[in-house]
Scaffold this motif. Sequence first.
Motif, PDB file in Angstrom:
ATOM      1  N   SER A  82      -9.398  -5.737  -0.232  1.00 52.48           N
ATOM      2  CA  SER A  82     -10.365  -5.800   1.076  1.00 52.48           C
ATOM      3  C   SER A  82     -11.493  -6.727   0.839  1.00 52.48           C
ATOM      4  O   SER A  82     -11.616  -7.781   1.948  1.00 52.48           O
ATOM      5  N   LYS A  83     -11.976  -6.897  -0.168  1.00 51.20           N
ATOM      6  CA  LYS A  83     -13.300  -7.658  -0.335  1.00 51.20           C
ATOM      7  C   LYS A  83     -13.033  -9.039  -0.422  1.00 51.20           C
ATOM      8  O   LYS A  83     -13.508 -10.108   0.006  1.00 51.20           O
ATOM      9  N   LEU A 107      -7.860   2.792  -6.023  1.00 51.27           N
ATOM     10  CA  LEU A 107      -8.952   2.595  -5.031  1.00 51.27           C
ATOM     11  C   LEU A 107      -9.693   1.443  -5.357  1.00 51.27           C
ATOM     12  O   LEU A 107      -9.995   0.461  -4.521  1.00 51.27           O
ATOM     13  N   ASN A 108      -9.835   1.148  -6.746  1.00 51.49           N
ATOM     14  CA  ASN A 108     -10.503  -0.102  -7.133  1.00 51.49           C
ATOM     15  C   ASN A 108      -9.873  -1.483  -6.717  1.00 51.49           C
ATOM     16  O   ASN A 108     -10.343  -2.251  -6.224  1.00 51.49           O
ATOM     17  N   TYR A 109      -8.519  -1.451  -6.731  1.00 48.72           N
ATOM     18  CA  TYR A 109      -7.718  -2.366  -6.562  1.00 48.72           C
ATOM     19  C   TYR A 109      -7.575  -2.427  -5.009  1.00 48.72           C
ATOM     20  O   TYR A 109      -7.889  -3.815  -4.548  1.00 48.72           O
ATOM     21  N   GLU A 137      -7.161   4.287   1.624  1.00 48.78           N
ATOM     22  CA  GLU A 137      -8.391   4.913   0.588  1.00 48.78           C
ATOM     23  C   GLU A 137      -8.621   6.281   1.087  1.00 48.78           C
ATOM     24  O   GLU A 137      -9.017   7.030   0.196  1.00 48.78           O
ATOM     25  N   GLN A 138      -8.652   6.356   2.250  1.00 47.39           N
ATOM     26  CA  GLN A 138      -9.133   7.863   2.996  1.00 47.39           C
ATOM     27  C   GLN A 138      -8.134   8.928   2.382  1.00 47.39           C
ATOM     28  O   GLN A 138      -8.469  10.010   1.919  1.00 47.39           O
ATOM     29  N   LYS A 161      -8.200   0.817   4.477  1.00 47.35           N
ATOM     30  CA  LYS A 161      -9.143   2.037   4.794  1.00 47.35           C
ATOM     31  C   LYS A 161      -8.675   3.424   4.926  1.00 47.35           C
ATOM     32  O   LYS A 161      -8.978   4.432   4.216  1.00 47.35           O
ATOM     33  N   ASP A 216      -7.737  -4.582   7.293  1.00 46.46           N
ATOM     34  CA  ASP A 216      -8.859  -3.703   6.699  1.00 46.46           C
ATOM     35  C   ASP A 216      -8.709  -2.277   7.117  1.00 46.46           C
ATOM     36  O   ASP A 216      -8.870  -1.347   6.382  1.00 46.46           O
ATOM     37  N   THR A 268       0.816  -1.301  -0.081  1.00 48.22           N
ATOM     38  CA  THR A 268      -0.126  -0.059   0.078  1.00 48.22           C
ATOM     39  C   THR A 268       0.882   1.166   0.097  1.00 48.22           C
ATOM     40  O   THR A 268       0.585   2.124  -0.573  1.00 48.22           O
ATOM     41  N   ASP A 322     -10.073  -1.883  -2.902  1.00 45.21           N
ATOM     42  CA  ASP A 322     -11.524  -2.106  -2.540  1.00 45.21           C
ATOM     43  C   ASP A 322     -11.535  -3.859  -2.825  1.00 45.21           C
ATOM     44  O   ASP A 322     -11.978  -4.490  -2.059  1.00 45.21           O
ATOM     45  N   ALA A 323     -10.818  -4.314  -4.107  1.00 37.18           N
ATOM     46  CA  ALA A 323     -10.774  -5.679  -4.350  1.00 37.18           C
ATOM     47  C   ALA A 323     -10.057  -6.509  -3.342  1.00 37.18           C
ATOM     48  O   ALA A 323     -10.655  -7.439  -3.107  1.00 37.18           O
TER      49      ALA A 323
END
Length: 265
Positions: free
Chosen positions: A117-118, A110-112, A256-257, A253, A249, A84, A114-115
């Motif tokens: 994390s999920k 951000l898309n990466y 991302e923020q 986050k 997580d 990161t 998010d993927a």
Amino acid sequence: MLDGFLAFPIWLIALISIGVPIVIVIPIVKLILSTRIRNEGDDTEGLVAVFGFIGTVFALLLAFVIVNVWNDQVSAQDTLFAETATLKFVIEEAQAFDPKLTPIMKGLTLNYLDAVSKYEVDARAPSGGDPRAEAAFRKIIDAFKFLKQSLEGNDDLASEAAVVVDQAKQLIFNRADRVSRASGSLNGMTTLICVILALLTVLSVALLTAPSRRWIKWVQSMGVAVAVGLVMSLVFYIASDDYTRKAEDDLIKRVEQALALEQPE
């Protein structure tokens, strides 16, 4: 089988780890008390010696396993942190060289995240990473290539192009290192030996002859059974995904923020 067990909720892992020794202890203690076996000198000393030996071996192996599994999990968190951090550095590089590219890089990053994390943190990913996260990662690498080509066209920015190449290689290495790691470092044989020693420890205490008061026998046997179960649940918890999930997580986050708050110059 072990991976499936470690995927259980932590409360269920603890319930099984504590419940099994208790189920073993109860009928043995009832049998010892019903036969009214009392201390017989040499016999009791021999059983105490066996308990001491088994307990010592169990404690030493347990300490070794806990340290190794914990180190593995911390190393996995460090690898995600490095990944990161590299992604964030890429955004800053893109913003310095081509502000118009910054929103694109941010969106891809951000898309990466998010993927990841999920599909790779909140869920157990297959070996090599989740295909959806891998696809999002490949888009970032493609953007890297575009940035590199645009920098190579300018002789004044040749050194910056080399930096971009180095960061791309580091990013690929960090991801490959993270997704190729197994969850914790428990393997079937290590776990089997730990479980056998744990059950032998509980069994040897339960087989000790009954003291003059029945309740002391129950406290003695049940106390060891619960303690062994709790320690084994700790080992399984540290080796499970739940141990690092919240920290990973939170890290994603925060990145991302930070990216969402940054504005291109």
